[in-house]
Design an enzyme around this catalytic site. Structure first.
Site, PDB file in Angstrom:
ATOM      1  N   SER A 137      -2.050  21.398  77.243  1.00  0.00           N
ATOM      2  CA  SER A 137       0.100  21.410  77.686  1.00  0.00           C
ATOM      3  C   SER A 137      -0.610  19.425  78.248  1.00  0.00           C
ATOM      4  O   SER A 137      -1.572  18.772  77.901  1.00  0.00           O
ATOM      5  CB  SER A 137      -0.784  21.247  79.284  1.00  0.00           C
ATOM      6  OG  SER A 137       1.154  20.638  80.006  1.00  0.00           O
ATOM      7  N   TYR A 150      -3.091  23.165  87.536  1.00  0.00           N
ATOM      8  CA  TYR A 150      -2.897  23.469  86.200  1.00  0.00           C
ATOM      9  C   TYR A 150      -3.202  22.257  85.428  1.00  0.00           C
ATOM     10  O   TYR A 150      -3.761  23.286  83.887  1.00  0.00           O
ATOM     11  CB  TYR A 150      -0.935  23.589  86.659  1.00  0.00           C
ATOM     12  CG  TYR A 150      -0.229  23.764  84.731  1.00  0.00           C
ATOM     13  CD1 TYR A 150      -0.650  25.209  84.344  1.00  0.00           C
ATOM     14  CD2 TYR A 150       0.095  22.727  84.079  1.00  0.00           C
ATOM     15  CE1 TYR A 150       0.075  25.875  83.166  1.00  0.00           C
ATOM     16  CE2 TYR A 150       0.335  23.300  82.941  1.00  0.00           C
ATOM     17  CZ  TYR A 150       0.179  24.734  82.274  1.00  0.00           C
ATOM     18  OH  TYR A 150       0.889  24.440  81.108  1.00  0.00           O
TER      19      TYR A 150
HETATM   20  N1  LIG Z   1       6.676  25.842  79.263  1.00  0.00           N
HETATM   21  C1  LIG Z   1       6.200  24.789  79.329  1.00  0.00           C
HETATM   22  O1  LIG Z   1       6.906  24.121  80.130  1.00  0.00           O
HETATM   23  C2  LIG Z   1       4.710  24.775  79.395  1.00  0.00           C
HETATM   24  C3  LIG Z   1       4.516  23.435  78.664  1.00  0.00           C
HETATM   25  C4  LIG Z   1       3.215  22.832  78.586  1.00  0.00           C
HETATM   26  C5  LIG Z   1       2.451  23.682  78.096  1.00  0.00           C
HETATM   27  N2  LIG Z   1       2.694  25.352  78.031  1.00  0.00           N
HETATM   28  C6  LIG Z   1       1.583  26.597  77.977  1.00  0.00           C
HETATM   29  O2  LIG Z   1       2.258  27.778  76.784  1.00  0.00           O
HETATM   30  C7  LIG Z   1       1.587  28.777  76.884  1.00  0.00           C
HETATM   31  C8  LIG Z   1       3.128  29.876  77.054  1.00  0.00           C
HETATM   32  O3  LIG Z   1       3.389  29.290  78.209  1.00  0.00           O
HETATM   33  P1  LIG Z   1       5.083  29.915  78.563  1.00  0.00           P
HETATM   34  O4  LIG Z   1       5.931  28.500  79.225  1.00  0.00           O
HETATM   35  O5  LIG Z   1       5.389  30.679  77.158  1.00  0.00           O
HETATM   36  O6  LIG Z   1       4.510  30.666  80.047  1.00  0.00           O
HETATM   37  P2  LIG Z   1       5.333  32.774  80.546  1.00  0.00           P
HETATM   38  O7  LIG Z   1       5.441  32.034  81.778  1.00  0.00           O
HETATM   39  O8  LIG Z   1       6.780  32.192  79.767  1.00  0.00           O
HETATM   40  O9  LIG Z   1       4.599  33.397  79.830  1.00  0.00           O
HETATM   41  C9  LIG Z   1       2.871  33.289  80.423  1.00  0.00           C
HETATM   42  C10 LIG Z   1       2.649  35.158  79.952  1.00  0.00           C
HETATM   43  O10 LIG Z   1       1.499  34.864  80.867  1.00  0.00           O
HETATM   44  C11 LIG Z   1       1.511  36.243  81.159  1.00  0.00           C
HETATM   45  N3  LIG Z   1       0.088  36.453  81.709  1.00  0.00           N
HETATM   46  C12 LIG Z   1      -0.337  35.522  83.049  1.00  0.00           C
HETATM   47  N4  LIG Z   1      -0.931  35.725  83.472  1.00  0.00           N
HETATM   48  C13 LIG Z   1      -2.267  36.451  82.987  1.00  0.00           C
HETATM   49  C14 LIG Z   1      -3.723  37.707  82.769  1.00  0.00           C
HETATM   50  N5  LIG Z   1      -3.939  37.590  83.912  1.00  0.00           N
HETATM   51  N6  LIG Z   1      -3.314  38.398  82.168  1.00  0.00           N
HETATM   52  C15 LIG Z   1      -2.700  38.455  80.787  1.00  0.00           C
HETATM   53  N7  LIG Z   1      -1.261  38.152  81.161  1.00  0.00           N
HETATM   54  C16 LIG Z   1      -0.949  36.775  81.580  1.00  0.00           C
HETATM   55  C17 LIG Z   1       2.504  36.509  82.150  1.00  0.00           C
HETATM   56  O11 LIG Z   1       2.603  38.238  82.814  1.00  0.00           O
HETATM   57  C18 LIG Z   1       3.546  35.908  80.765  1.00  0.00           C
HETATM   58  O12 LIG Z   1       4.428  36.936  80.471  1.00  0.00           O
HETATM   59  C19 LIG Z   1       1.273  28.817  78.580  1.00  0.00           C
HETATM   60  O13 LIG Z   1      -0.450  28.447  78.066  1.00  0.00           O
HETATM   61  C20 LIG Z   1       1.379  27.245  79.060  1.00  0.00           C
HETATM   62  O14 LIG Z   1       0.500  26.809  79.775  1.00  0.00           O
HETATM   63  C21 LIG Z   1       3.468  25.767  78.700  1.00  0.00           C
END
Ligand SMILES: NC(=O)c1ccc[n+]([C@@H]2O[C@H](COP(=O)([O-])OP(=O)(O)OC[C@H]3O[C@@H](n4cnc5c(N)ncnc54)[C@H](O)[C@@H]3O)[C@@H](O)[C@H]2O)c1
Length: 256
Positions: A137, A150
């Protein structure tokens, strides 16, 4: 070369970017195995697709991950691509945060990646083929107030991914660690349930498709890091050369 494999594994495939990417791959003819704790979300991802297969697995459980990967290989074949998208994102001041929360963030976001890597990568390395994608991120590069747990987990993901790439750069497996800014997904609801840092909302917000397109571009170009978004590379430069200014922006935004 674009992805031509038959089978992808997507952690966090029940929501957000994992869901969008799983559907995109299935639309293009691949089979996709989802690993998530969110069974309902995975059912939504798979709705209308014959070749999306949900596996309810907590990625912090190394034994369960290994068993699920073994089942996937037996039932669906060799894994050609792994997308590590699962994460959690509660926010708060580090000194006030319950240590079980701070440690859980590291356990899911970093420990989960470790478990999935050791369960999947050795076979891909043996075959000399495949794509391995991890999600860091912008906060892994630019730490900010209220994002301590985070941001620390995403910094760990970044170092881990960089070393993984260099240890295996001549293996035939393509690696990409993506460092997105804010992306419009349900992940932010977790922040809303805790504390919402003000700085990220001052920057751009991308769509999942924009992030996915940039990772595909970097994989084809052989770049081990992807920085999607117009402001992201500038942010990386600012952090490197003017860290005091970046911290000033965070203090000014939060008001302390
Ligand atoms: N959304 C943002 O702004 C953003 C920005 C930078 C990086 N990211 C990264 O991108 C990736 C995807 O994020 P997103 O926004 O799609 O998130 P999201 O919350 O929409 O999806 C994350 C998924 O991970 C699953 N999860 C959580 N804990 C778990 C576990 N212990 N075992 C299995 N599954 C588990 C959740 O149930 C969920 O379905 C993540 O790694 C996040 O850190 C997101």
């Amino acid at each position: 070369m674009a992805f031509t494999g038959q089978l992808a594994v997507v952690t966090g495939g029940g929501s957000g970017m994992g869901q969008a990417w799983a559907r995109q791959l299935a639309t293009n003819g691949a089979s996709v195995a989802l690993l998530d704790v969110n069974a309902e979300g995975m059912a939504t991802t798979a709705a209308g697709y014959d070749a999306i297969y949900p596996f309810t697995v907590d990625i912090t459980d190394a034994v369960a991950v290994k068993a699920a990967i073994s089942d996937i290989e037996t039932q669906l074949g060799a894994i050609d691509r792994v997308i590590n998208a699962a994460a959690i994102m509660p926010f708060g001041r580090l000194a006030d945060e319950d240590p079980s929360v701070t440690n859980a963030v590291m356990s899911v976001n970093y420990g989960g990646l470790v478990n999935v890597t050791t369960a999947t990568l050795p076979t891909m390395l043996q075959r000399g083929y495949g794509d391995f994608i991890s999600f860091s991120s912008m906060t892994g590069i630019i730490p900010g107030l209220l994002m301590g747990a985070y941001a620390s987990s995403k910094a760990a993901v970044q170092h881990y991914s960089e070393i993984l790439y260099h240890e295996n750069r001549d293996s035939g497996v393509r690696f990409c660690c993506v460092c997105p800014p804010a992306v419009a997904t349900p992940l932010w609801r977790q922040a809303e349930a805790t504390v919402v840092p003000k700085l990220p909302s001052k920057g751009e917000t991308l769509t999942p498709d924009e992030v996915i397109a940039e990772v595909e571009r970097c994989l084809e170009a052989g770049k081990p890091f992807a920085y999607p978004g117009k402001q992201t590379k500038l942010g990386v430069m600012m952090r490197r050369f003017f860290p005091g200014l970046v911290w000033k922006a965070s203090h000014d935004a939060e008001g302390f």
